[in-house]
Design a protein around this motif. Structure first.
Motif, PDB file in Angstrom:
ATOM      1  N   ALA A   1       3.670   1.881  11.208  1.00 44.83           N
ATOM      2  CA  ALA A   1       3.035   3.202  11.196  1.00 44.83           C
ATOM      3  C   ALA A   1       2.608   3.590   9.779  1.00 44.83           C
ATOM      4  O   ALA A   1       1.537   4.181   9.587  1.00 44.83           O
ATOM      5  CB  ALA A   1       3.979   4.245  11.780  1.00 44.83           C
ATOM      6  N   ALA A   2       3.429   3.247   8.805  1.00 42.21           N
ATOM      7  CA  ALA A   2       3.079   3.559   7.415  1.00 42.21           C
ATOM      8  C   ALA A   2       1.823   2.809   6.990  1.00 42.21           C
ATOM      9  O   ALA A   2       1.005   3.325   6.233  1.00 42.21           O
ATOM     10  CB  ALA A   2       4.241   3.232   6.482  1.00 42.21           C
ATOM     11  N   PHE A   3       1.633   1.608   7.503  1.00 41.72           N
ATOM     12  CA  PHE A   3       0.452   0.812   7.179  1.00 41.72           C
ATOM     13  C   PHE A   3      -0.764   1.188   8.036  1.00 41.72           C
ATOM     14  O   PHE A   3      -1.836   0.637   7.847  1.00 41.72           O
ATOM     15  CB  PHE A   3       0.735  -0.686   7.357  1.00 41.72           C
ATOM     16  N   SER A   4      -0.599   2.116   8.958  1.00 43.96           N
ATOM     17  CA  SER A   4      -1.682   2.439   9.890  1.00 43.96           C
ATOM     18  C   SER A   4      -2.765   3.331   9.284  1.00 43.96           C
ATOM     19  O   SER A   4      -3.804   3.538   9.904  1.00 43.96           O
ATOM     20  CB  SER A   4      -1.121   3.107  11.149  1.00 43.96           C
ATOM     21  N   ASP A   5      -2.535   3.862   8.115  1.00 49.47           N
ATOM     22  CA  ASP A   5      -3.520   4.740   7.489  1.00 49.47           C
ATOM     23  C   ASP A   5      -4.212   4.020   6.335  1.00 49.47           C
ATOM     24  O   ASP A   5      -3.527   3.483   5.448  1.00 49.47           O
ATOM     25  CB  ASP A   5      -2.825   6.004   6.978  1.00 49.47           C
ATOM     26  N   PRO A   6      -5.533   4.012   6.305  1.00 48.13           N
ATOM     27  CA  PRO A   6      -6.255   3.303   5.236  1.00 48.13           C
ATOM     28  C   PRO A   6      -5.947   3.819   3.831  1.00 48.13           C
ATOM     29  O   PRO A   6      -5.951   3.029   2.882  1.00 48.13           O
ATOM     30  CB  PRO A   6      -7.734   3.539   5.569  1.00 48.13           C
ATOM     31  N   ILE A   7      -5.648   5.090   3.701  1.00 53.76           N
ATOM     32  CA  ILE A   7      -5.312   5.627   2.372  1.00 53.76           C
ATOM     33  C   ILE A   7      -3.985   5.041   1.908  1.00 53.76           C
ATOM     34  O   ILE A   7      -3.837   4.661   0.745  1.00 53.76           O
ATOM     35  CB  ILE A   7      -5.274   7.168   2.371  1.00 53.76           C
ATOM     36  N   ARG A   8      -3.024   4.943   2.809  1.00 52.99           N
ATOM     37  CA  ARG A   8      -1.726   4.363   2.427  1.00 52.99           C
ATOM     38  C   ARG A   8      -1.867   2.882   2.093  1.00 52.99           C
ATOM     39  O   ARG A   8      -1.213   2.380   1.171  1.00 52.99           O
ATOM     40  CB  ARG A   8      -0.691   4.613   3.515  1.00 52.99           C
ATOM     41  N   VAL A   9      -2.715   2.187   2.810  1.00 54.62           N
ATOM     42  CA  VAL A   9      -2.962   0.775   2.487  1.00 54.62           C
ATOM     43  C   VAL A   9      -3.560   0.682   1.083  1.00 54.62           C
ATOM     44  O   VAL A   9      -3.151  -0.161   0.284  1.00 54.62           O
ATOM     45  CB  VAL A   9      -3.879   0.106   3.534  1.00 54.62           C
ATOM     46  N   ARG A  10      -4.493   1.557   0.777  1.00 54.48           N
ATOM     47  CA  ARG A  10      -5.111   1.566  -0.558  1.00 54.48           C
ATOM     48  C   ARG A  10      -4.073   1.881  -1.642  1.00 54.48           C
ATOM     49  O   ARG A  10      -4.066   1.259  -2.699  1.00 54.48           O
ATOM     50  CB  ARG A  10      -6.263   2.584  -0.598  1.00 54.48           C
ATOM     51  N   ILE A  11      -3.189   2.850  -1.359  1.00 55.44           N
ATOM     52  CA  ILE A  11      -2.126   3.180  -2.317  1.00 55.44           C
ATOM     53  C   ILE A  11      -1.240   1.960  -2.553  1.00 55.44           C
ATOM     54  O   ILE A  11      -0.909   1.640  -3.698  1.00 55.44           O
ATOM     55  CB  ILE A  11      -1.290   4.384  -1.829  1.00 55.44           C
ATOM     56  N   MET A  12      -0.883   1.270  -1.478  1.00 53.38           N
ATOM     57  CA  MET A  12      -0.059   0.061  -1.623  1.00 53.38           C
ATOM     58  C   MET A  12      -0.789  -0.990  -2.453  1.00 53.38           C
ATOM     59  O   MET A  12      -0.179  -1.643  -3.296  1.00 53.38           O
ATOM     60  CB  MET A  12       0.313  -0.496  -0.243  1.00 53.38           C
ATOM     61  N   ASP A  13      -2.095  -1.142  -2.223  1.00 54.30           N
ATOM     62  CA  ASP A  13      -2.881  -2.103  -3.012  1.00 54.30           C
ATOM     63  C   ASP A  13      -2.841  -1.751  -4.496  1.00 54.30           C
ATOM     64  O   ASP A  13      -2.641  -2.624  -5.347  1.00 54.30           O
ATOM     65  CB  ASP A  13      -4.339  -2.125  -2.541  1.00 54.30           C
ATOM     66  N   ILE A  14      -3.031  -0.467  -4.799  1.00 57.20           N
ATOM     67  CA  ILE A  14      -3.030  -0.019  -6.196  1.00 57.20           C
ATOM     68  C   ILE A  14      -1.654  -0.242  -6.821  1.00 57.20           C
ATOM     69  O   ILE A  14      -1.549  -0.741  -7.950  1.00 57.20           O
ATOM     70  CB  ILE A  14      -3.447   1.463  -6.294  1.00 57.20           C
ATOM     71  N   LEU A  15      -0.605   0.107  -6.095  1.00 56.24           N
ATOM     72  CA  LEU A  15       0.749  -0.083  -6.624  1.00 56.24           C
ATOM     73  C   LEU A  15       1.057  -1.562  -6.812  1.00 56.24           C
ATOM     74  O   LEU A  15       1.728  -1.944  -7.774  1.00 56.24           O
ATOM     75  CB  LEU A  15       1.782   0.563  -5.705  1.00 56.24           C
ATOM     76  N   MET A  16       0.564  -2.385  -5.905  1.00 58.46           N
ATOM     77  CA  MET A  16       0.811  -3.820  -6.011  1.00 58.46           C
ATOM     78  C   MET A  16       0.107  -4.400  -7.234  1.00 58.46           C
ATOM     79  O   MET A  16       0.642  -5.277  -7.903  1.00 58.46           O
ATOM     80  CB  MET A  16       0.327  -4.502  -4.728  1.00 58.46           C
ATOM     81  N   GLN A  17      -1.064  -3.889  -7.558  1.00 63.60           N
ATOM     82  CA  GLN A  17      -1.779  -4.350  -8.752  1.00 63.60           C
ATOM     83  C   GLN A  17      -1.042  -3.925 -10.020  1.00 63.60           C
ATOM     84  O   GLN A  17      -1.104  -4.608 -11.029  1.00 63.60           O
ATOM     85  CB  GLN A  17      -3.189  -3.770  -8.779  1.00 63.60           C
TER      86      GLN A  17
END
Length: 112
Positions: free
Chosen positions: A11-27
Motif C-alpha cells: 500500500a505504501a508503494f501504491s502512490d507514485p509520489i511515495r515511489v518518487r520519494i523512495m527513489d530520491i531517498l535511495m539516491q
C-alpha cells in the motif's frame, strides 16, 4: 501477520509520489542537497530541504503525509540531529518485503 506486513508495504508503494520519494531517498545526497550532512549517516537527506524541491510543486504538508505513510510501513528511517530531520531507506524492510514476495509468488521458491 505476514499478510498484514505485505499489504502495508504494498500500500505504501501504491502512490507514485511515495515511489518518487523512495527513489530520491535511495539516491541519497547529491550536488543539489543543501542541508548539512549527517556525520554518521552520509547517505541520509533532509526531506523539506533536499527532497521537496525535487518533487516539483507539492505542499510541505503533502510531503509530511507521504513520509508518515512510508514511516508507518517501516520503509524509511528518521534520524534527528539537532533541529534537522534526516531520512533514509530502511534496507532491512525492503529485503524482507522482497523475500516475502519471493516465498509467496515465485515458482522457484515453491515446491511443484
Amino acid at each position: 501477520m505476514e499478510q498484514i506486513e505485505l499489504a502495508k508495504i504494498a500500500a505504501a508503494f501504491s502512490d507514485p509520489i511515495r515511489v518518487r520519494i523512495m527513489d530520491i531517498l535511495m539516491q541519497g545526497r547529491d550536488e543539489n542537497c543543501v542541508s548539512t550532512p549527517h556525520p554518521e549517516l552520509p547517505h541520509a537527506i533532509c526531506p523539506y530541504v533536499d527532497v521537496l524541491p525535487k518533487l516539483g510543486n507539492i505542499a510541505r504538508s503533502k510531503l509530511s503525509y507521504h513520509l508518515k505513510e512510508l514511516r508507518d510501513a517501516e520503509l524509511v528511517e528518521e534520524r534527528r540531529m539537532g533541529k534537522q530531520v534526516f531520512y533514509l531507506v530502511n534496507q532491512q524492510t525492503i529485503e524482507q518485503f522482497l523475500h516475502m514476495l519471493e516465498q509467496r509468488y515465485l515458482r522457484q521458491g515453491r515446491k511443484a
